[in-house]
Design an enzyme around this catalytic site. Structure first.
Site, PDB file in Angstrom:
ATOM      1  N   GLU A 217      10.594  16.682  14.558  1.00  0.00           N
ATOM      2  CA  GLU A 217      10.838  16.514  13.119  1.00  0.00           C
ATOM      3  C   GLU A 217       9.927  17.481  12.355  1.00  0.00           C
ATOM      4  O   GLU A 217       8.702  17.427  12.488  1.00  0.00           O
ATOM      5  CB  GLU A 217      10.545  15.069  12.692  1.00  0.00           C
ATOM      6  CG  GLU A 217      10.909  14.819  11.245  1.00  0.00           C
ATOM      7  CD  GLU A 217      10.627  13.389  10.792  1.00  0.00           C
ATOM      8  OE1 GLU A 217       9.534  12.879  11.083  1.00  0.00           O
ATOM      9  OE2 GLU A 217      11.516  12.795  10.149  1.00  0.00           O
TER      10      GLU A 217
ATOM     11  N   LYS B 197       0.874  -1.176   0.000  1.00  0.00           N
ATOM     12  CA  LYS B 197       0.000   0.000   0.000  1.00  0.00           C
ATOM     13  C   LYS B 197       0.911   1.227   0.000  1.00  0.00           C
ATOM     14  O   LYS B 197       1.507   1.572   1.010  1.00  0.00           O
ATOM     15  CB  LYS B 197      -0.892   0.029   1.245  1.00  0.00           C
ATOM     16  CG  LYS B 197      -1.938   1.141   1.156  1.00  0.00           C
ATOM     17  CD  LYS B 197      -2.194   1.887   2.445  1.00  0.00           C
ATOM     18  CE  LYS B 197      -1.345   3.076   2.707  1.00  0.00           C
ATOM     19  NZ  LYS B 197      -1.439   4.232   1.817  1.00  0.00           N
TER      20      LYS B 197
ATOM     21  N   GLU C  84      10.456   1.741  10.456  1.00  0.00           N
ATOM     22  CA  GLU C  84      11.504   2.727  10.131  1.00  0.00           C
ATOM     23  C   GLU C  84      10.849   4.095  10.217  1.00  0.00           C
ATOM     24  O   GLU C  84       9.992   4.423   9.386  1.00  0.00           O
ATOM     25  CB  GLU C  84      12.020   2.501   8.697  1.00  0.00           C
ATOM     26  CG  GLU C  84      12.715   1.183   8.480  1.00  0.00           C
ATOM     27  CD  GLU C  84      14.082   1.137   9.121  1.00  0.00           C
ATOM     28  OE1 GLU C  84      14.625   2.182   9.518  1.00  0.00           O
ATOM     29  OE2 GLU C  84      14.598   0.019   9.258  1.00  0.00           O
TER      30      GLU C  84
ATOM     31  N   GLY D 122       7.601   5.336   7.859  1.00  0.00           N
ATOM     32  CA  GLY D 122       6.779   6.540   7.943  1.00  0.00           C
ATOM     33  C   GLY D 122       7.034   7.261   9.250  1.00  0.00           C
ATOM     34  O   GLY D 122       8.110   7.127   9.846  1.00  0.00           O
ATOM     35  N   SER D 123       6.055   7.994   9.693  1.00  0.00           N
ATOM     36  CA  SER D 123       6.244   8.841  10.874  1.00  0.00           C
ATOM     37  C   SER D 123       6.224   8.008  12.168  1.00  0.00           C
ATOM     38  O   SER D 123       5.637   6.929  12.214  1.00  0.00           O
ATOM     39  CB  SER D 123       5.121   9.887  10.930  1.00  0.00           C
ATOM     40  OG  SER D 123       3.879   9.230  10.983  1.00  0.00           O
TER      41      SER D 123
ATOM     42  N   GLY E  77       3.881   4.911  13.353  1.00  0.00           N
ATOM     43  CA  GLY E  77       4.676   3.724  13.702  1.00  0.00           C
ATOM     44  C   GLY E  77       4.290   3.164  15.060  1.00  0.00           C
ATOM     45  O   GLY E  77       4.173   1.954  15.242  1.00  0.00           O
TER      46      GLY E  77
ATOM     47  N   CYS F 155      14.107  11.353   5.704  1.00  0.00           N
ATOM     48  CA  CYS F 155      14.170  10.951   7.108  1.00  0.00           C
ATOM     49  C   CYS F 155      15.566  11.230   7.665  1.00  0.00           C
ATOM     50  O   CYS F 155      15.740  11.438   8.851  1.00  0.00           O
ATOM     51  CB  CYS F 155      13.826   9.481   7.259  1.00  0.00           C
ATOM     52  SG  CYS F 155      14.752   8.447   6.140  1.00  0.00           S
TER      53      CYS F 155
END
Ligand code: NAP
Length: 496
Positions: free
Chosen positions: A384, A174, A249, A227-228, A232, A283
């Site tokens: 971030e 996805k 990750e 992703g974020s 996560g 990232c």
């Protein structure tokens, strides 16, 4: 403009939902890139059924045979590189040099997988007992759900797809809603390379709908997510309940340290590339610059002059340095953090506003922004931002610089510029990040080395290289006793 369909069981099919979504160019929102199915749980179920069915055969295909498909995929990708890079730039905005690099990483990952098919090693280990051999092998797990972000539209899907399926698993990907086309073209490549039906399926749709449905699907054995950190955490929580394997990750707040003895021109090249490459949406982007006191004022002067020369525009123009943010929400987040930085008392050195000159008026552009006199505790030094915003912090010496470097909840990448070998070695030892660069920026991973971070950047797995194969496999330990007698480990002892 192309109309995309889900790819399930080797066929392009419409979503059962009948709904669609659009993908537009962030450098020019008038340009429609494609229309995609907004899938529902029924589509996902069909994909899982196909992947389950394919798994029983695919897992037993000899690895070197699977690897041939990976090699053919790499060959197709090499032939399509320019076309794919242009699509990627139109889809998510980063400049063409970088999208060529993103696609090249996909090619490299496919070639690595092609080689890995003939060097899929286990261990042979001596036994405590005679006439007995012990070894380990790695086996696939079943059907995986792969969930990817938009900032590396081909590289990140390829980091997951190639090791996952070479290992004998089957998968459903996805991709991010902002970059569905690049992922779709990659799936098409594998189809053309001869991947059997059902081994790899793509289901387009929102994270809240398809992503969530994947997490709780009883026939999906593992989730590989990039992703974020917020999403996560949610994924880790849901997967934890059913003990689904999950590799996460996540975000970063990467710092570049420049010590007083460093080559300042080199450090300047590094920080400009690290902070503003991919418009700061990596990232591993450099979002903190930690300068040792003696060079603080001089370096800031050099930085301002260089940053103000960066050219913004459509990434298809080879002379452009910085493209747009991926969407309005991302630009709004950047603008919000700039206001936070000002309120916190940091000094705006340059940038700090959207860029709307000429054709850029129709895109999500924001001027490369630098804050100076930032304190390590400020939100712009801790959270971030994921945009072209650099926070510059002063450190009185090496020890303080390392303390600041490590003083966030993230731990992905770090960089130290120095000509002092002892300090470089010490920094490598002390840095609380999964990746450390010496005299190079915080970005620039190579596909055959482990990639991932410490602390809130993940849950300890590493993508890339040989370690990616550990995520997607179970270790099986095998004992073969050819003594013809019952030998009891730890109880029977070996007598001459
Ligand atoms: P994101 O919002 O977390 O989304 C990532 C993916 O998760 C997308 O496909 C998204 O779908 C999906 N998703 C959203 N909600 C979900 C849910 N509840 N359940 C399952 N899936 C869900 O991240 P992003 O904005 O795409 O990417 C930026 C972030 O990725 C940054 O934090 C960056 O640091 C991180 N990143 C980390 C690495 C690394 O290797 N450490 C590499 C690249 C990026 P939709 O697109 O449909 O929302």
């Amino acid at each position: 403009m192309k109309e995309y369909k889900n790819f399930i069981n080797g066929k392009f099919v419409d979503s059962k939902s009948g709904r669609t979504f659009e993908n537009r160019n962030p450098a020019n929102w008038d340009e429609l890139i494609g229309i995609f199915p907004k899938s529902n749980a029924e589509d996902l179920n069909m994909a899982v059924e196909a992947a389950k069915k394919a798994y029983t055969k695919w897992r037993s295909v000899p690895l070197p045979k699977k690897a041939e498909i990976m090699r053919r995929a790499a060959e197709i990708m090499i032939a399509r590189k320019e076309e794919a890079a242009r699509l990627m730039t139109r889809e998510m905005g980063k400049i063409i040099k970088e999208t060529r690099g993103d696609y090249q990483e996909g090619i490299d990952t496919a070639l690595f997988a092609a080689g890995q098919g003939r060097r899929y090693f286990g261990y042979t280990v001596p036994s405590e007992l005679p006439n007995k051999i012990c070894f380990t092998r790695r086996d696939p797990l079943g059907v995986w759900g792969l969930i990817t972000p938009w900032n590396f539209p081909v590289a990140i899907p390829s980091w997951k797809i190639f090791p996952c399926i070479l290992s004998g698993n089957t998968a459903i990907i996805k991709p991010a809603t902002d970059t569905p086309a690049s992922a779709g073209e990659l799936v098409q490549v594998l189809h053309e390379a001869g991947l059997p039906e059902g081994v790899l399926n793509i289901v387009y749709g929102g994270g809240g709908e398809i992503g969530e449905a994947m997490l709780s699907h009883p026939d999906i054995v593992g989730i590989s997510f990039t992703g974020s950190s917020d999403i996560g955490r949610r994924i880790g929580e849901v997967c934890g309940k059913t003990l689904k394997r999950c590799s996460l990750e996540l975000g970063g707040k990467n710092g570049q340290v420049v010590l007083a003895d460093a080559n300042l021109e080199l450090a300047l090249d590094g920080v400009v590339w690290g902070a503003f490459g991919t418009t700061g949406q990596r990232c591993t982007a450099t979002s903190r610059l930690i300068l040792e006191e003696p060079i603080y004022d001089k370096f800031i002067e050099m930085l301002k002059a260089r940053v103000e020369k960066l050219k913004l525009g459509n990434g298809l123009d080879e002379t452009v340095d910085v493209g747009p943010l991926v969407n309005k929400a991302q630009r709004d987040t950047v603008a919000m953090y700039v206001e936070i930085g000002k309120k916190e008392g940091a000094k705006l050195l340059t940038g700090g506003e959207p860029y709307t000159e000429g054709e850029c008026a129709k895109g999500w552009f924001y001027k490369p922004t630098v804050f100076i006199d930032v304190l390590p505790t400020m939100r712009i030094a801790q959270e971030e931002i994921f945009g072209p915003v650099l926070s510059v912090i002063k450190a009185k010496d090496f020890e303080e610089a390392i303390k600041i470097l490590n003083g966030t909840t993230y731990g992905l990448s770090s960089s130290i510029y120095t000509n002092d070998l002892n300090k470089a070695q010490k920094a490598i030892e002390l840095a609380e990040t999964g990746i450390v660069y010496i005299n190079a920026p915080t970005i620039g991973a190579e596909c055959h080395l482990p990639f991932g971070g410490m602390k809130n950047t993940g849950n300890g797995h590493r993508e890339g290289g040989w370690t990616a194969y550990e995520i997607f496999t179970e270790v099986k330990t095998v004992y073969i006793d050819y003594s013809g007698t019952l030998q009891r480990a730890q109880i029977d002892t070996w007598n001459e």
